[in-house]
Design a protein around this motif. Structure first.
Motif, PDB file in Angstrom:
ATOM      1  N   ILE A 155       0.845  -1.192   0.000  1.00 18.77           N
ATOM      2  CA  ILE A 155       0.000   0.000   0.000  1.00 18.77           C
ATOM      3  C   ILE A 155       0.879   1.239   0.000  1.00 18.77           C
ATOM      4  N   ASP A 156       0.540   2.198  -0.827  1.00 15.10           N
ATOM      5  CA  ASP A 156       1.267   3.462  -0.843  1.00 15.10           C
ATOM      6  C   ASP A 156       0.572   4.463   0.067  1.00 15.10           C
ATOM      7  N   TYR A 157       1.371   5.321   0.727  1.00 17.64           N
ATOM      8  CA  TYR A 157       0.792   6.403   1.507  1.00 17.64           C
ATOM      9  C   TYR A 157       0.215   7.420   0.536  1.00 17.64           C
ATOM     10  N   ARG A 158      -1.025   7.753   0.715  1.00 16.53           N
ATOM     11  CA  ARG A 158      -1.687   8.751  -0.128  1.00 16.53           C
ATOM     12  C   ARG A 158      -1.962   9.980   0.719  1.00 16.53           C
ATOM     13  N   SER A 159      -0.923  10.459   1.363  1.00 17.79           N
ATOM     14  CA  SER A 159      -1.044  11.622   2.237  1.00 17.79           C
ATOM     15  C   SER A 159       0.140  12.550   2.003  1.00 17.79           C
TER      16      SER A 159
END
Length: 168
Positions: A155-159
């Protein structure tokens, strides 16, 4: 422009290829490279001056932290902000994902006049593989993205976080 251009080999840096490091042109014709290396992340830094007849890499003071996958941002005052990265070698190559204990949260600031580093405030979220940083019009820096640590390493950080440099 005319013709098809020309490629030539330049001088090698002291630390070799610097896979997964960062580079920034901090002044016309002057380049800073820092961190990198898959096998053993480094804190070393070097500068290159393309404005001289026979340019060579020159070592400068190392960063406080060894970093692989950091980002560098040229700030309006001429300093260079380095953010994120991990001190872990081969995290993606050995199948174990990222170890949160190896993430670098503190930012570092390089001063091109003194060629020294200062450690600055820490981020809240790990920013390494697939992260980015960009200078905002108001002089702050947007830092975001990156790949999550295990067990969420798919999962990639989307922040994003916003850093306010000391000059503000």
């Amino acid at each position: 422009p005319a013709g098809s251009g020309e490629w030539m080999l330049g001088p090698r840096s002291f630390f070799g290829t610097r896979d997964d490091g960062t580079a920034v042109m901090y002044k016309l014709g002057k380049v800073l490279i820092a961190g990198g290396n898959k096998q053993l992340p480094t804190n070393t830094a070097e500068v290159f001056d393309l404005t001289v007849p026979n340019p060579v890499w020159r070592q400068v003071m190392p960063m406080a932290f060894a970093r692989r996958f950091p980002n560098s941002t040229l700030l309006p005052d001429g300093t260079v902000l380095v953010t994120g990265g991990t001190s872990q070698a081969n995290a993606r190559d050995d199948g174990t994902g990222w170890n949160p204990a190896n993430m670098i949260f503190a930012a570092e600031l390089w001063n091109p006049v003194t060629e020294t580093w200062s450690t600055l405030a820490a981020m809240q979220t790990p920013r390494s593989y697939h992260s980015t940083a960009a200078l905002l019009p108001d002089g702050r820096v947007l830092v975001g993205g990156g790949e999550a640590a295990p067990p969420l390493d798919k999962i990639d950080y989307r922040s994003f976080e916003i850093f306010s440099p000391p000059y503000l």
